[in-house]
Design a protein around this motif. Structure first.
Motif, PDB file in Angstrom:
ATOM      1  N   LEU A  76       0.846  -1.175  -0.157  1.00  0.00           N
ATOM      2  CA  LEU A  76      -0.015  -0.289  -0.041  1.00  0.00           C
ATOM      3  C   LEU A  76       0.857   1.100   0.139  1.00  0.00           C
ATOM      4  N   ILE A  77       0.129   2.277  -0.364  1.00  0.00           N
ATOM      5  CA  ILE A  77       1.074   3.748  -0.184  1.00  0.00           C
ATOM      6  C   ILE A  77       0.315   4.634   0.587  1.00  0.00           C
ATOM      7  N   ASP A  78      -0.072   4.003   1.691  1.00  0.00           N
ATOM      8  CA  ASP A  78      -1.001   4.949   2.488  1.00  0.00           C
ATOM      9  C   ASP A  78       0.090   6.347   3.241  1.00  0.00           C
ATOM     10  N   ASP A  79       1.167   5.971   3.200  1.00  0.00           N
ATOM     11  CA  ASP A  79       2.201   6.880   3.957  1.00  0.00           C
ATOM     12  C   ASP A  79       2.638   7.909   2.754  1.00  0.00           C
ATOM     13  N   GLU A  80       2.227   7.688   1.684  1.00  0.00           N
ATOM     14  CA  GLU A  80       2.881   8.776   0.470  1.00  0.00           C
ATOM     15  C   GLU A  80       1.754   9.767   0.136  1.00  0.00           C
ATOM     16  N   PRO A  81       1.592  10.885   0.617  1.00  0.00           N
ATOM     17  CA  PRO A  81       0.470  11.939   0.316  1.00  0.00           C
ATOM     18  C   PRO A  81       0.511  12.247  -1.211  1.00  0.00           C
ATOM     19  N   ILE A  82      -0.526  12.646  -1.628  1.00  0.00           N
ATOM     20  CA  ILE A  82      -0.735  13.128  -3.091  1.00  0.00           C
ATOM     21  C   ILE A  82      -0.961  14.848  -2.564  1.00  0.00           C
ATOM     22  N   THR A  83       0.245  15.351  -3.323  1.00  0.00           N
ATOM     23  CA  THR A  83       0.282  16.916  -3.193  1.00  0.00           C
ATOM     24  C   THR A  83      -0.189  17.637  -4.482  1.00  0.00           C
ATOM     25  N   MET A  84      -0.413  16.970  -5.562  1.00  0.00           N
ATOM     26  CA  MET A  84      -0.914  17.675  -6.829  1.00  0.00           C
ATOM     27  C   MET A  84      -2.232  17.856  -6.663  1.00  0.00           C
ATOM     28  N   ARG A  85      -2.455  19.106  -7.563  1.00  0.00           N
ATOM     29  CA  ARG A  85      -4.129  19.553  -7.304  1.00  0.00           C
ATOM     30  C   ARG A  85      -4.668  18.626  -8.764  1.00  0.00           C
ATOM     31  N   LEU A  86      -5.581  17.979  -8.394  1.00  0.00           N
ATOM     32  CA  LEU A  86      -6.387  17.061  -9.178  1.00  0.00           C
ATOM     33  C   LEU A  86      -7.505  17.886  -9.883  1.00  0.00           C
ATOM     34  N   SER A  87      -8.065  17.491 -10.917  1.00  0.00           N
ATOM     35  CA  SER A  87      -9.273  18.074 -11.396  1.00  0.00           C
ATOM     36  C   SER A  87     -10.463  17.364 -11.001  1.00  0.00           C
ATOM     37  N   ASP A  88     -11.753  18.018 -11.027  1.00  0.00           N
ATOM     38  CA  ASP A  88     -12.802  17.418 -10.365  1.00  0.00           C
ATOM     39  C   ASP A  88     -13.314  15.966 -11.345  1.00  0.00           C
TER      40      ASP A  88
END
Length: 689
Positions: free
Chosen positions: A240-252
């Motif tokens: 899993l990648i639970d400890d890797e936050p997504i920092t990018m801005r994603l579209s709706d």
């Protein structure tokens, strides 16, 4: 001496026939593509060097150069050696997927046993794999007495697995994808990717793409498919990648696809993995809701500056090349997104492109560094951009007279490069039409004298030639041989005509089509100028109501429901990333809609200043509202006109100031000059296709 079956066959054939054999001969003998044979030739060359021999070429024939004594030693070694069924790349893939699924150090002896080699050979393979993994921030750690372990974040491990498959097995993947489309695939991919899961994901993706406004190139689609299968495969296995936050801005829409996928897939997906799927989707899609090929004026500015910089570096003016401008606008949004979010892309032609266009590569790299605050794109990413510029530089070629169909799934830049290389190196060829792998079955092959493809095709309607997109000399000779052989057949339906020196250079575009496109440009220009309105308002109101009022004012003949639909589409576009132009007081609201019959351009200067989200995600003060509306379906000529307006807004500081002035006496002449330039360029081109 470790040789694959193909490499041993190549060496044995070369030893038996000292006169040599052609690349086409080996391709037919081994039943693989020319590109695969060329890759095998590299390994064969290293093997020959061990015997003080070399692989040489005379005309189109490859042969072994060296003394008879050394040739005899090689022949003896070949007789005693056994071929391995797997290539080094296939062995490294086994190592990578095995190590990626270990949570603790793994014994080298066990690893060697799994891939069927000695520990010494396994150690050699690991060294080469380690070098390949390093740029991906993945390392192979060796622990004395414990074993070997892959060290990296889960996201980087997934990326490494996908990138390795795409880099070394691209042709097999394309073939496998088309087997999926024909519903003939039954085996798992590379003993790792379950065919049932691939089919399920492919069905969901295709359905979503058909019902949305997105489109995806073949290579982007394939990459996304593999990344998604690997993500699900590993998450189900507990990685899993639970400890890797997504920092990018994603579209709706990225989140919307992820939510749809999570609902329809027959597996349980966590919220964190759902966000990861949204990121993978956004990195792969190409937004088709553009006007003139742009998605952001920031991208437009970047493309303009890059073209200007390269023009200055190479001392050739490319700033008026709309084809180059439009091609880069289509490519750069995805390239910048990958750069911002550290997502890698594989380009199998990078090294060839870099060797063939070293100065152009350096000019583009320098230009990008200036525009990206000292940063630069990855080599593979820049190679795609080089293809666009290389195509533009080679586009000024003489008339040709044999019609050619080009089938090329490597992207617009690569196919366009092949087309222009053909024009340069084989001037006998005429009108070049490019078809994707998906389109090739709908094209009438009988209309073309010669069909070229950059990949192997399964069940083609008629004979074709397999060539490299960069058209090396051996491919040039192969095409010329084919033309010579087929010339009588080709000339049966053609008439030879020579161009006298005192005649104008003929355009490659049919005259009626040229007139039609010129007429479309003129109508679009008239439409924009006739519907240009510049006003000033002092009343204070919500900016959404202001935009709604602007739409109502310029579409008085439409029903209220239609006006509302246009407004909602404009506002949807704003939500995708902001419409305020950074470092200006302008915001560009734009859309295409079926209810809109003519192009319209409305500019409103407000006394009130509004804080709106910009294209760079920051807030900017806006007092100039620009509304650009167009019909749902635009021809290429009409698209060129619309693109000119969008680019004009940020062409220069002076141009920005003029559009921000709110004065029609300044704005209209600025637009007229730009549109006049479009018309003049159209009438002067001789490279139209």
């Amino acid at each position: 001496m470790f040789l694959t079956t193909r490499e041993k066959v190549i060496l044995e054939t070369l030893v038996k026939n000292k006169a040599g054999n052609t690349l086409d001969y080996f391709s037919s003998l081994l039943k693989v593509s020319r590109r695969t044979v060329q890759r095998d030739f590299k390994t064969v060359s290293h093997t020959l060097a061990l015997f003080h021999l070399s692989l040489s070429k005379r005309d189109q024939e490859f042969y072994i150069a060296g003394t008879n004594a050394n040739l005899f030693k090689l022949a003896q070694e070949l007789h005693q050696s056994e071929a391995f069924d797997q290539t080094p790349e296939e062995k490294n893939w086994q190592l990578l997927k095995t190590l990626a699924h270990q949570t603790a150090p793994y014994k080298l002896s066990n690893l060697a046993s799994e891939i069927g080699v000695s520990t010494q050979t396994a150690s050699t393979y690991l060294e080469s794999l380690s070098d390949w993994l390093q740029p991906l921030n993945v390392t192979i750690e060796r622990y004395r007495g414990s074993g070997i372990q892959l060290r990296a974040t889960e996201r980087n491990k997934r990326q490494a697995l996908a990138s390795y498959l795409l880099q070394y097995f691209d042709e097999q993947l394309i073939d496998a994808l088309f087997e999926i489309e024909r519903d003939t695939a039954t085996a798992d991919w590379f003993d790792y990717l379950p065919i049932a899961l691939i089919k399920e994901i492919n069905t969901i993706e295709r359905s979503y793409l058909q019902s949305s406004h997105y489109e995806m190139a073949v290579n982007s689609y394939l990459r996304f498919l593999i990344q998604l299968v690997i993500a699900l495969q590993r998450s189900e296995a507990g990685f899993l990648i639970d400890d890797e936050p997504i920092t990018m801005r994603l579209s709706d829409d990225a989140y919307r696809f992820a939510a749809t996928f999570t609902t329809e897939i027959s597996r349980t997906i966590s919220k964190r993995e759902e966000a990861e799927i949204a990121m993978l989707w956004q990195s792969a899609i190409q937004l088709n809701e553009t006007m003139g090929g742009y998605d952001s004026l920031l991208i437009t500015r970047l493309v303009q500056q890059l073209i200007s910089h390269v023009s200055e570096q190479l001392n050739i003016d490319l700033t008026d090349d709309f084809s180059l401008f439009q091609g880069l606008l289509a490519h750069m949004p995805s390239a910048v997104f990958r750069f911002q979010n550290k997502i890698t892309v594989h380009n199998p032609l990078s090294e060839d492109i870099r060797r063939q266009y070293p100065l152009l590569f350096m000019a583009i790299e320098k230009g990008l560094q200036e525009e990206l605050n000292g940063h630069s794109l990855a080599i593979d990413e820049m190679a795609y951009i080089v293809l666009h510029f290389g195509s533009a530089l080679e586009m000024r070629k003489e008339q040709i007279d044999i019609e050619t169909l080009i089938i090329c799934p490597t992207g617009f830049g690569a196919s366009k490069m092949l087309s222009t290389r053909l024009t340069k190196d084989i001037p006998e060829l005429t009108h070049h039409v490019v078809a994707s792998m998906a389109e090739m079955q709908t094209v009438d092959w009988d209309q073309y004298d010669i069909v070229l493809s950059t990949v192997r095709l399964q069940h083609p309607p008629k004979a074709y030639l397999l060539v490299n997109p960069l058209l090396p000399q051996q491919d040039v000779h192969a095409v010329r041989r084919y033309i010579k052989e087929q010339l009588p057949v080709m000339m049966e339906r053609k008439k030879y005509s020579a161009t006298r020196d005192n005649e104008y250079a003929a355009v490659t575009q049919p005259f009626e089509q040229f007139i039609s496109e010129l007429d479309a440009i003129l109508k679009a220009v008239h439409s924009l100028l006739d519907n240009l309105k510049v006003t000033t308002i002092t009343a204070q109101q919500d900016y959404r109501q202001l935009v709604a009022d602007m739409i109502t004012a310029i579409t008085p003949d439409l029903l209220t429901a239609q006006q509302t639909a246009i407004f909602e589409k404009v506002m949807w576009r704003e939500k995708q990333g902001g419409l305020a132009i950074p470092n200006t007081t302008m915001a560009l609201f734009h859309t295409r809609h079926a209810a809109v019959q003519q192009m319209t351009l409305t500019i409103v200067q407000t006394a009130q200043t509004y804080a709106l989200q910009g294209m760079d995600a920051n807030q900017w003060p806006v007092s100039t509202f620009i509304l650009l509306l167009a019909p749902e379906h635009l021809s290429a000529a009409e698209t060129e006109v619309v693109s000119t307006i969008s680019a004009l807004l940020i062409e220069s500081t002076e141009s920005t100031q003029i559009f921000s002035s709110g004065q029609e006496r300044l704005i209209r002449p600025q637009i007229e000059r730009a549109l006049q330039k479009v018309i003049v360029n159209k009438t002067q081109r001789t490279d139209l296709e």
